[in-house]
Scaffold this motif. Sequence first.
Motif, PDB file in Angstrom:
ATOM      1  N   ASP A  16       7.060   7.535   5.980  1.00 26.55           N
ATOM      2  CA  ASP A  16       6.298   8.275   6.980  1.00 26.55           C
ATOM      3  C   ASP A  16       6.731   7.817   8.370  1.00 26.55           C
ATOM      4  N   GLY A 124       3.153  -0.057   2.082  1.00 25.81           N
ATOM      5  CA  GLY A 124       2.994   1.376   2.324  1.00 25.81           C
ATOM      6  C   GLY A 124       2.422   2.105   1.131  1.00 25.81           C
ATOM      7  N   SER A 128      -1.245   3.866   0.945  1.00 24.28           N
ATOM      8  CA  SER A 128      -1.292   5.306   0.750  1.00 24.28           C
ATOM      9  C   SER A 128      -2.235   5.677  -0.388  1.00 24.28           C
ATOM     10  N   ALA A 202       6.576   7.021  -1.888  1.00 24.98           N
ATOM     11  CA  ALA A 202       5.355   6.623  -1.190  1.00 24.98           C
ATOM     12  C   ALA A 202       5.347   7.047   0.271  1.00 24.98           C
ATOM     13  N   THR A 203       4.208   7.488   0.734  1.00 30.89           N
ATOM     14  CA  THR A 203       3.871   7.865   2.118  1.00 30.89           C
ATOM     15  C   THR A 203       4.540   9.146   2.588  1.00 30.89           C
ATOM     16  N   GLU A 207       4.895  12.491  -2.352  1.00 33.04           N
ATOM     17  CA  GLU A 207       4.355  11.347  -3.090  1.00 33.04           C
ATOM     18  C   GLU A 207       3.691  11.793  -4.391  1.00 33.04           C
ATOM     19  N   ARG A 248      -4.188  10.602  -3.520  1.00 33.67           N
ATOM     20  CA  ARG A 248      -4.260  11.779  -2.662  1.00 33.67           C
ATOM     21  C   ARG A 248      -4.412  13.074  -3.450  1.00 33.67           C
TER      22      ARG A 248
END
Length: 259
Positions: A16, A124, A128, A202-203, A207, A248
Amino acid sequence: MMPKGKVHLVGAGPGDPELLTLKAARLIASARVLVHDRLVSDAILAMARPDAVLIDVGKSPKRHPVPQEAINEILIAQAKAGHDVVRLKGGDPFIFGRGGEEALALAEAGIACEIVPGITAAQGAAASVGIPLTHRGVAEHVTYLTGHCRADQPLDVDFSKLADSDGTLVVYMGLATIAEIAGQLLAHGLPSATPVLVVNRATTDRERHLLSTLAEIAEDVAASALEGPCLFVIGAVAGLAGRLGRIRDDATVFAVAAQ
């Protein structure tokens, strides 16, 4: 004689762009030469100045088109040509980034070098998803392990020291070796029900996650057909992913096997 340039070994973080440090962002935007790895995102590379020279020295499993010695030579040559160089690495340059080797080569060549740390993939990925890497009464320490050895050699690890239910084990670059790692941890006494969380890319907006157990992780990874960078969090903290509810909503969850 042209004055020598300086090399900055810069951590690009886990993906990110908003997780870059202010210093990293400033150096990326001003560097005349930017030497970057494969996992540095396009969004971060787009921050470079329009006339910057971008040199891709990225590696992938079993494919190293630019050997480490050649990367060292590129950094030295560019600095000797008078350029200020950013050597941009995913995560942190000193955590499985071979930044130490490059810093030593630069020192031996008399090139000034500055280290700019970045958020490493373990931090990270955990942030996340929303899990801690250490947690009072659950995980008193955290260990980072690479699942990929130099020159694609077999793993040479004392797993008796890693099979510790009081801590968290984070495996970088372990997609191809997770079956061996899980088997060794089981053989050295880590419980089969130990939670394992995989965070893929990741991020980033791509993801994805897989939540499993030590006994089932190899089979679950094979069934998921995961590709790209994966980070494995092994230990009781991985089981907090479901309880914290922070996986998420827009990410694909392949499996939920851990409690």
